[in-house]
Design a protein around this motif. Structure first.
Motif, mmCIF file in Angstrom:
data_model
loop_
_atom_site.group_PDB
_atom_site.id
_atom_site.type_symbol
_atom_site.label_atom_id
_atom_site.label_comp_id
_atom_site.label_asym_id
_atom_site.label_seq_id
_atom_site.Cartn_x
_atom_site.Cartn_y
_atom_site.Cartn_z
ATOM 1 N N ILE A 1 0.857 -1.209 -0.056
ATOM 2 C CA ILE A 1 -0.064 -0.182 -0.037
ATOM 3 C C ILE A 1 0.879 1.357 -0.070
ATOM 4 C CG2 ILE A 1 -0.108 -0.015 2.489
ATOM 5 C CD1 ILE A 1 -3.034 0.827 2.144
ATOM 6 N N TRP A 2 0.573 2.373 -0.479
ATOM 7 C CA TRP A 2 1.282 3.579 -0.491
ATOM 8 C C TRP A 2 0.283 4.858 -0.753
ATOM 9 C CZ3 TRP A 2 2.437 7.823 -3.997
ATOM 10 C CH2 TRP A 2 1.639 7.800 -5.179
ATOM 11 N N GLY A 3 0.736 5.827 -0.031
ATOM 12 C CA GLY A 3 -0.008 7.083 0.026
ATOM 13 C C GLY A 3 0.877 8.247 0.298
ATOM 14 N N TRP A 4 -0.016 9.342 -0.026
ATOM 15 C CA TRP A 4 0.945 10.774 0.290
ATOM 16 C C TRP A 4 -0.064 11.705 1.126
ATOM 17 C CZ3 TRP A 4 4.332 12.191 -4.261
ATOM 18 C CH2 TRP A 4 4.887 13.497 -4.204
ATOM 19 N N SER A 5 0.622 12.337 2.051
ATOM 20 C CA SER A 5 0.050 13.033 3.034
ATOM 21 C C SER A 5 -0.882 12.382 3.996
ATOM 22 C CB SER A 5 -0.740 14.177 2.221
ATOM 23 O OG SER A 5 -0.860 15.286 3.170
ATOM 24 N N TYR A 6 -2.129 12.552 3.696
ATOM 25 C CA TYR A 6 -3.185 11.833 4.522
ATOM 26 C C TYR A 6 -2.943 10.273 4.100
ATOM 27 C CZ TYR A 6 -7.366 11.251 7.447
ATOM 28 O OH TYR A 6 -8.321 10.817 8.444
ATOM 29 N N GLY A 7 -2.814 10.059 2.975
ATOM 30 C CA GLY A 7 -2.479 8.814 2.362
ATOM 31 C C GLY A 7 -1.293 8.170 2.922
ATOM 32 N N GLY A 8 -0.138 8.937 3.452
ATOM 33 C CA GLY A 8 1.026 8.513 4.037
ATOM 34 C C GLY A 8 0.733 8.126 5.187
ATOM 35 N N TYR A 9 -0.230 8.708 5.932
ATOM 36 C CA TYR A 9 -0.512 8.557 7.173
ATOM 37 C C TYR A 9 -1.340 7.365 7.336
ATOM 38 C CZ TYR A 9 -4.261 8.972 11.149
ATOM 39 O OH TYR A 9 -4.997 8.639 12.189
ATOM 40 N N MET A 10 -2.161 6.892 6.161
ATOM 41 C CA MET A 10 -2.887 5.883 6.148
ATOM 42 C C MET A 10 -1.805 4.495 6.119
ATOM 43 S SD MET A 10 -5.907 6.385 7.010
ATOM 44 C CE MET A 10 -6.744 4.842 6.463
ATOM 45 N N SER A 11 -1.074 4.601 5.051
ATOM 46 C CA SER A 11 -0.127 3.575 4.918
ATOM 47 C C SER A 11 0.836 3.334 6.018
ATOM 48 C CB SER A 11 0.584 3.876 3.617
ATOM 49 O OG SER A 11 1.601 5.096 3.603
ATOM 50 N N SER A 12 1.005 4.291 6.796
ATOM 51 C CA SER A 12 1.993 4.172 8.018
ATOM 52 C C SER A 12 1.027 3.176 9.058
ATOM 53 C CB SER A 12 2.353 5.380 8.782
ATOM 54 O OG SER A 12 3.208 6.278 7.575
ATOM 55 N N LEU A 13 -0.126 3.469 9.127
ATOM 56 C CA LEU A 13 -0.960 2.673 9.953
ATOM 57 C C LEU A 13 -1.415 1.270 9.497
ATOM 58 C CD1 LEU A 13 -4.011 5.170 10.984
ATOM 59 C CD2 LEU A 13 -2.256 4.287 12.427
ATOM 60 N N ALA A 14 -1.395 1.253 7.964
ATOM 61 C CA ALA A 14 -1.394 -0.019 7.341
ATOM 62 C C ALA A 14 -0.293 -1.005 7.713
ATOM 63 C CB ALA A 14 -1.542 0.140 5.936
ATOM 64 N N ILE A 15 0.917 -0.744 7.768
ATOM 65 C CA ILE A 15 2.139 -1.359 8.032
ATOM 66 C C ILE A 15 2.252 -1.821 9.405
ATOM 67 C CG2 ILE A 15 4.069 0.413 8.107
ATOM 68 C CD1 ILE A 15 4.040 -2.839 6.096
ATOM 69 N N THR A 16 1.562 -0.890 10.155
ATOM 70 C CA THR A 16 1.700 -1.240 11.678
ATOM 71 C C THR A 16 0.693 -2.064 12.215
ATOM 72 O OG1 THR A 16 0.799 1.092 11.998
ATOM 73 C CG2 THR A 16 3.534 0.626 12.258
ATOM 74 N N LYS A 17 -0.658 -1.120 12.371
ATOM 75 C CA LYS A 17 -1.935 -1.842 12.743
ATOM 76 C C LYS A 17 -2.457 -3.003 11.731
ATOM 77 C CE LYS A 17 -4.588 1.209 15.393
ATOM 78 N NZ LYS A 17 -5.779 1.959 15.457
ATOM 79 N N GLY A 18 -2.065 -2.855 10.391
ATOM 80 C CA GLY A 18 -2.366 -4.025 9.590
ATOM 81 C C GLY A 18 -1.252 -4.509 8.935
ATOM 82 N N ALA A 19 -0.254 -4.713 9.962
ATOM 83 C CA ALA A 19 0.930 -5.668 9.668
ATOM 84 C C ALA A 19 0.961 -6.963 9.095
ATOM 85 C CB ALA A 19 2.031 -5.496 10.716
ATOM 86 N N ASP A 20 -0.394 -7.666 9.595
ATOM 87 C CA ASP A 20 -0.395 -9.111 9.238
ATOM 88 C C ASP A 20 -1.048 -9.061 7.921
ATOM 89 O OD1 ASP A 20 0.288 -10.052 11.720
ATOM 90 O OD2 ASP A 20 -1.436 -9.825 12.893
#
Length: 729
Positions: free
Chosen positions: A583-602
């Protein structure tokens, strides 16, 4: 000879079949650029419009006839002005004069400084407004004067005698701003010019910003000198002091400057001022700090007395828009989502509701204007689905609604002043942008103006994959999605999946429109063996109030849940390798992709975050508090969905990218994320672009370099198996 010719054709056909997009095609060679109408403007006098036309040695401002589309005249050219070029233009009300801007430079996202001239069309006389670089030069309605801002003060120049009057004298950088918005108003309320002429050209209303108590933010600017410079500016983070704003009125006839006291109706923000059609009545929009209580106030320009005309409240927040239009009798058209969807309303001059003009479980997305003769309102809406935009007309009493746009997709309109004609801009996922001349009463296409059929052919030559729009059902709900698959898609194969999203409140990433640069980038990845999907989950726009505002006080919670569920659903498809989802994103999307690789790491094996917010405590007060209230009031909302607090969950490959000169989402966000990851002893990749802003697009080859880096990371992370190369395309 015949054998050689046949062999040549076979080789040529093979090469054509192998033709693929390169990053240079997208970011340096403009291979997929579209033809458009440059600086289109409908003229006030007659059915004419103007365009900027570029030629080998300069630029011209040309006038065209709506009915014939033929060029009538060149109004002015850079050659006439004795200038190499000019950047922008604006007419006075009777279109006898035009302000021409040159040598402009950006201040922040929307603001700029420049050298400006007044050009008198009949006499071809040109006059420089100021020897200094100024901001927002604006004609008085009678065309006799120009008001502008310089060094945080307001000035008026009399064009007949050349005399310049300084209205304010207390302007000071990082302290007092007169008539120009501060950083956060510009960014979040989307306007720069905070002064307005009244209809009689004898009064100017303006907003004064006192930034004294706003905390200061600083950034090192590395440049090319021995020592770096430092840029400091006022930036109110969530929960901190904003500028103290006040409303002022300057009377040119008496040379008097007065403060307008709104009394008990004074609220925290002043996001809009606009004179009504009564030249001594000023409308003022105010908001409380929570932004859930909005007042529309009328101020008498003589007595300075004020009265609340309209009030809007919401349990979450009230958005600011520019759809306030005063009619001949000073009644007004207003846009509101009070019934759950954005619609148009008609109020009388005292703020009493006359009627709701549009109704339905769809949203008005643009208001084009009102034809006094036929009592007709023209607007754009989502009546053909939230991913589409269509053009309609309707009587102001809500009767006789007509669809004017012909094709389903993304339609936009530019109407002539008489409302006899309009130019329709159209595209969808299969059709590049085209411009047609249409009859405003029936919508019938009269003539083609510009099409991009060559670009459509180029897409076929490059074998660009389609954007397939659908709906994705998950346990959390059903969401708009588009997916891109290889041209030679084989459902028996397993493909890595890359998801892109933005996800911010009221945004939209899935639309029935032609390719943007990001789509072409995704198409390049698809040509190299990936599948790309984009899903708009809860919190995004154009599906009604409740769908958008469910994220109130909990930014990130529902949005990341929906991206995780979308990935899980897509991973169930036989042709998706659920172990290779990124997943990737910019700005708010970067916030989301950072959550994805942590909260959604599985679920996610890889994430790229470009210029991300990592804690809403670091972002500006206006945007953040609109959706979250203050950190003092809602600490859990801020912290429970901050990637900083979930760094320990990181498992997959994470690339963090930021520009050090980002005045919007400060590099502080990424630096704090880096420290959180170091504390947890996590491996990750990090890259800084020196002095680049939020868009990371300054300097030669910057965007090319950025996307080459991203591409290499994606392919090394998701393309390690089944023979995918880690080299750049």
């Amino acid at each position: 000879m015949r054998k050689i010719s046949i062999l040549f054709l076979l080789v040529f056909s093979f090469l054509q079949a192998q033709q693929k997009i390169t990053l240079e095609d997208i970011f340096t060679d403009a291979t997929f650029s579209e033809n458009s109408l440059e600086a289109f403007h409908s003229m006030q006098n007659g059915d004419f419009f103007t365009l900027l036309n570029y030629y080998r040695n300069g630029i011209s401002l040309d006038k065209f006839d709506y009915a014939t589309l033929s060029k009538i005249e060149t109004i002015v050219s850079s050659e006439d002005l004795g200038l190499p070029s000019f950047d922008n233009y604006v007419f006075n009300r009777d279109e006898t004069k035009v302000i021409i801007g040159t040598d402009t430079e950006s201040v922040f996202r929307h603001s700029e400084l420049g050298i400006f001239y007044v050009y008198e069309i009949a006499t071809k006389k040109i006059e420089k407004i100021s020897d200094h670089k100024i901001q927002e030069p604006t004609f008085s309605p009678d065309g006799s004067k120009v008001a502008y801002a310089l060094n945080n003060n307001l000035f008026v120049k009399d064009l007949s005698g050349g005399k310049t009057t300084q209205i304010t004298k207390d302007g000071e950088r990082n302290k007092i701003i007169n008539g120009i918005t501060d950083w956060v108003y510009e960014e979040e309320f989307s306007f720069v010019r905070a002064f307005e002429w009244n209809g009689n050209s004898d009064k100017i209303a303006f907003i004064r910003f006192d930034e004294t108590d706003v905390p200061e933010f600083s950034m090192d600017i590395y440049g090319d000198q021995l020592y770096p410079d430092q840029l400091t500016f006022k930036y109110p983070k969530a929960g901190e002091n904003n500028s103290l704003v006040s409303l002022h009125l300057y009377d040119l006839s008496s040379n008097q400057l007065k403060k307008v006291a709104l009394g008990e109706d004074q609220q925290y923000y002043l996001p809009r001022i606009q004179w009504t059609n009564e030249p001594n009545t000023l409308s003022v929009t105010t908001l409380n700090r929570h932004q859930n209580n909005l007042n529309l106030i009328f101020v008498d320009g003589k007595s300075l007395k004020s009265k609340v005309i309209l009030n809007e409240k919401d349990n979450a927040y009230v958005d600011i828009n520019d759809e306030l239009t005063f009619l001949g009798d000073n009644s007004f058209i207003w846009m509101s989502e009070r019934d759950g969807f954005y619609h148009l309303y008609h109020y009388n001059s005292q703020g009493k509701l006359i009627n709701q003009i549009t109704k339905g479980d769809w949203e008005v997305t643009n208001y084009y204007g009102f034809d006094e003769k036929s009592k007709t309102v023209f607007y754009q809406s989502t009546e053909e689905g939230s991913v589409n935009r269509s053009v309609y007309s309707i009587k102001i009493n809500g009767s006789d609604k007509r669809k004017l746009s012909e094709k389903v997709g993304t339609n936009d309109a530019f109407f002539s002043n008489s409302f006899n004609y309009y130019v329709n801009e159209f595209s969808n996922v299969n059709s590049a942008t085209s411009y047609t001349l249409n009859d405003a009463k029936s919508g019938i296409i009269l003539k083609s103006i510009v099409d991009n059929s060559e670009l459509e052919k180029k897409n076929l030559d490059y074998k660009i994959p389609n954007k397939e729009i659908s709906e994705l059902k998950t346990k959390n709900g059903t969401y708009n999605m588009f997916i891109m698959k290889p041209i030679d898609f084989d459902p028996s194969k397993k493909y890595p999946l890359l998801m892109y999203q933005y996800s911010g409140p009221g945004s939209q990433s899935v639309s029935n429109s032609w390719f943007n640069y990001r789509d072409y980038y995704h198409a390049m990845l698809v040509q190299n063996g990936f599948i790309v999907a984009v899903v708009d989950g809860r919190g995004t726009g154009f599906k009604g109030r409740d769908f958008k505002k469910v994220t109130y006080k909990e930014l990130g919670k529902y949005e990341i849940a929906d991206q995780i569920e979308a990935a899980l659903e897509l991973g169930k498809l036989n042709y998706i390798d659920q172990n290779r989802i990124g997943i990737w994103g910019w700005s708010y999307g970067g916030y989301m992709s950072s959550l994805a690789i942590t909260k959604g790491a599985d679920v996610f094996k890889m994430a790229i975050a470009v210029a991300p917010v990592t804690s809403w405590r670091f972002y500006d007060a206006v945007y953040t508090e609109r959706y979250m209230q203050t950190p003092q009031e809602n600490a859990n909302g801020y912290d429970q969905n901050s990637p900083l607090n979930f760094a320990h969950l990181l498992k997959g490959d994470y690339l963090l990218i930021h520009g050090s000169g980002d005045d919007n989402v400060h590099v502080q966000n990424s630096m704090r994320m880096v420290n959180a990851l170091i504390k947890e002893n996590k491996d990750f990749d990090f890259f800084i672009y020196p002095d680049r802003s939020h868009g990371i697009n300054e300097g030669e080859n910057t965007r090319l370099h950025l996307f080459e880096k991203m591409t290499k990371f994606i392919r090394e992370s998701l393309g390690k198996t089944e023979g995918f190369s880690s080299t750049n395309p």
